[in-house]
Write a protein that holds these residues in place. Structure first.
Motif, PDB file in Angstrom:
ATOM      1  N   THR A 185      -8.483  -4.699  -6.432  1.00  0.00           N
ATOM      2  CA  THR A 185      -8.636  -4.376  -7.498  1.00  0.00           C
ATOM      3  C   THR A 185      -8.118  -5.032  -8.700  1.00  0.00           C
ATOM      4  OG1 THR A 185      -7.187  -2.407  -7.016  1.00  0.00           O
ATOM      5  CG2 THR A 185      -9.759  -1.518  -7.662  1.00  0.00           C
ATOM      6  N   GLU A 210      -5.991  -4.878 -12.252  1.00  0.00           N
ATOM      7  CA  GLU A 210      -5.856  -3.860 -13.723  1.00  0.00           C
ATOM      8  C   GLU A 210      -5.077  -5.194 -14.438  1.00  0.00           C
ATOM      9  OE1 GLU A 210      -2.135  -1.721 -12.862  1.00  0.00           O
ATOM     10  OE2 GLU A 210      -3.382  -1.141 -11.887  1.00  0.00           O
ATOM     11  N   SER A 222      -8.858  -2.098 -13.649  1.00  0.00           N
ATOM     12  CA  SER A 222      -9.360  -1.816 -13.095  1.00  0.00           C
ATOM     13  C   SER A 222     -10.403  -1.584 -12.122  1.00  0.00           C
ATOM     14  CB  SER A 222      -8.848   0.142 -13.161  1.00  0.00           C
ATOM     15  OG  SER A 222      -7.400   0.637 -13.714  1.00  0.00           O
ATOM     16  N   GLU A 254     -13.042  -2.438  -9.170  1.00  0.00           N
ATOM     17  CA  GLU A 254     -12.761  -3.306  -8.037  1.00  0.00           C
ATOM     18  C   GLU A 254     -13.797  -4.934  -7.463  1.00  0.00           C
ATOM     19  OE1 GLU A 254     -15.345  -2.346  -4.631  1.00  0.00           O
ATOM     20  OE2 GLU A 254     -13.428  -0.731  -3.780  1.00  0.00           O
ATOM     21  N   THR A 259      -2.613  -7.664 -12.240  1.00  0.00           N
ATOM     22  CA  THR A 259      -1.832  -6.723 -11.095  1.00  0.00           C
ATOM     23  C   THR A 259      -3.022  -6.766 -10.233  1.00  0.00           C
ATOM     24  OG1 THR A 259       0.120  -5.741 -11.955  1.00  0.00           O
ATOM     25  CG2 THR A 259      -0.812  -4.532 -10.148  1.00  0.00           C
ATOM     26  N   ASN A 315      -4.264  -5.158  -7.004  1.00  0.00           N
ATOM     27  CA  ASN A 315      -4.320  -3.373  -6.050  1.00  0.00           C
ATOM     28  C   ASN A 315      -4.731  -4.049  -4.319  1.00  0.00           C
ATOM     29  OD1 ASN A 315      -2.311  -2.543  -7.234  1.00  0.00           O
ATOM     30  ND2 ASN A 315      -4.415  -1.948  -9.393  1.00  0.00           N
ATOM     31  N   SER A 322      -5.699  -2.192  -1.067  1.00  0.00           N
ATOM     32  CA  SER A 322      -5.356  -1.040  -0.191  1.00  0.00           C
ATOM     33  C   SER A 322      -6.192  -1.075   0.943  1.00  0.00           C
ATOM     34  CB  SER A 322      -5.664  -0.071  -1.276  1.00  0.00           C
ATOM     35  OG  SER A 322      -7.274   0.005  -0.963  1.00  0.00           O
TER      36      SER A 322
END
Length: 449
Positions: A358, A360, A403, A405, A443, A445, A447
């Motif tokens: 994702t 942000e 935010s 994806e 940023t 992210n 996961s």
């Protein structure tokens, strides 16, 4: 001829006195009135007291005319004879005379009452068989006593092991009818206990007892002894429950010793390394086969007192950590060439899991760059192929918001999952207020979810 006949008679008399019977008890008929046994004994020189007769009656006892023959051989002459000195004490008296050797059968002991008495007799010696040259010897004392016998019996006891103490069924005292004293022991002739001993473990045990009575006006009591057994049979063996264990993960450095078993159980070979394709491992339960009957129980070993069973053990393959690579741009130019974000080198991703990326913006949730007190907002758009083998122009357009994806790849089956996206960092719409370099942070992210 006469001489031989005499020695035959004399030998018979000596044997009669030397083989006097021991104390005896006469059994009572069922439901009959108990019979009290009286014991008549002689003390013959250095041979000690010997029971000569026993009598039973339901009333008090008197011996009238109970005869005891007196005759002893002599080594320094032909034979001994005795004659009455005429003295007697207590319950015993001598009758008859023995002035001549052929009259010796007339020397008799008569007893009356209950107690102890004695009588004196004189030894006489006929040298070389000459009856007319009798030599008188010393005076001897013969003792006699009459006593009542205690009477009792004991009952055996049999049961199954139940972890509780047990003893004999009891001692039934017939005589004396009051004042009896009972003592017990676990060793014959050693009566040191005032209560019957008890036993808990399986086995057969002998309890010895002695019943005695207190002397009264009628005299003393002869103690009686006996024994009874306590038999404790083994109980049926309890059910053997094989342990159920949690699954473990294969580790070549770990053995069965690292796997705990319930209390009482132990691995027969705790050095073994459990493997994935095992069929179970033997474990032994130490059992109390002294008190429980394990005969016929599966896996029972009488020599080691154990029950051996196979314990199932599930050993899983070790889990390998997932490995993947996500490539993001180090820097981008607003309005410049697209930057590529990709997911590469995916290994050991569990079924149902995906690698997700994702994006942000800054702390306000915007995509901005700034210089001094001036902020410029910009937008991000992306294009990615619709499947893995897509052609460069077979793309899907994406407007990226804070935010969002931007990319994910499934671990189980990545067919149709794009592995990269090209992001375009567009120029701001407003004009900058100040000259200089405007910078900002985006940023990414990553996961596994």
């Amino acid at each position: 001829m006469k001489k031989k006949r005499f020695w035959g008679i004399l030998l018979s008399l000596v044997m009669l006195l030397g083989l006097m019977p021991e104390t005896s008890m006469t059994a009572q008929a069922e439901d009959a009135e108990p019979q009290l046994t009286y014991q008549v004994s002689l003390y013959k020189n250095d041979k000690g007291w010997k029971v000569y007769r026993t009598h039973q009656t339901t009333t008090s006892f008197t011996i009238n005319g109970g005869d005891f023959m007196i005759a002893v051989g002599h080594t320094s002459g032909t034979w001994w004879i005795y004659r009455n000195k005429g003295s007697n004490t207590g319950i015993m008296s001598l009758t008859g005379s023995a002035d001549w050797w052929n009259q010796r059968n007339n020397v008799k002991v008569r007893l009356n009452g209950i107690g102890t008495g004695s009588a004196s007799i004189q030894e006489a010696y006929a040298p070389n068989g000459n009856k007319n040259k009798r030599v008188n010897g010393s005076t001897r004392t013969i003792q006699a006593k009459i006593e009542r016998e205690c009477a009792a019996s004991a009952t055996d006891y049999t049961c199954e092991y139940d972890q509780n103490p047990h003893t004999i069924g009891g001692v039934n005292v017939v005589f004396p009818q009051s004042g009896a004293v009972i003592k017990y022991g676990t060793v014959n002739n050693a009566y040191t206990l005032t209560e019957a001993p008890t036993f808990t473990n399986a086995g057969t045990y002998t309890v010895y007892y002695q019943v005695s009575g207190t002397a009264d006006d009628l005299g003393a009591w002869v103690p009686v002894t006996g024994s009874a057994t306590v038999t404790i049979n083994k109980a049926p063996a309890p059910t053997v429950t094989v342990p159920t264990l949690d699954a473990v993960t294969y580790d070549p450095e770990k053995t069965l010793a690292d796997i705990d078993l319930p209390e009482g159980w132990a691995w027969t070979d705790e050095t073994a390394v459990p493997t994935v394709d095992n069929t179970g491992y033997n474990a032994a339960l130490t059992v109390d086969d002294a008190n429980y009957d394990y005969t016929g129980v599966e896996g029972y070993d009488a020599d080691t007192h154990r029950v051996i069973r196979t314990v199932a053990l599930t050993v899983n393959n070790p889990q390998i950590a997932p490995a993947y690579t996500v490539t993001i741009p180090a820097t981008v130019d607003l309005g410049g060439a697209p930057a590529t974000v990709s997911i590469d080198s995916m290994e050991n991703i569990p079924t149902g899991k995906s690698v997700r990326v994702t994006i942000e913006g800054d702390t306000d949730g915007n995509f901005t760059v700034e210089q001094a007190d001036d902020k410029l907002s910009y937008t991000i758009t992306g294009t990615r192929p619709s499947h893995l083998n897509a052609e460069p122009d077979d793309t899907t357009q994406l407007d990226v918001k804070d935010s969002d994806e931007i990319l994910h790849v499934d671990g189980a089956d990545d067919t149709g999952n794009p592995r990269y996206i090209e992001l375009k960092f567009n120029e701001p719409e407003q004009e900058p207020k100040y000259a200089g370099d405007y910078t900002g942070t985006v940023t990414f992210n990553v996961s596994l979810s």
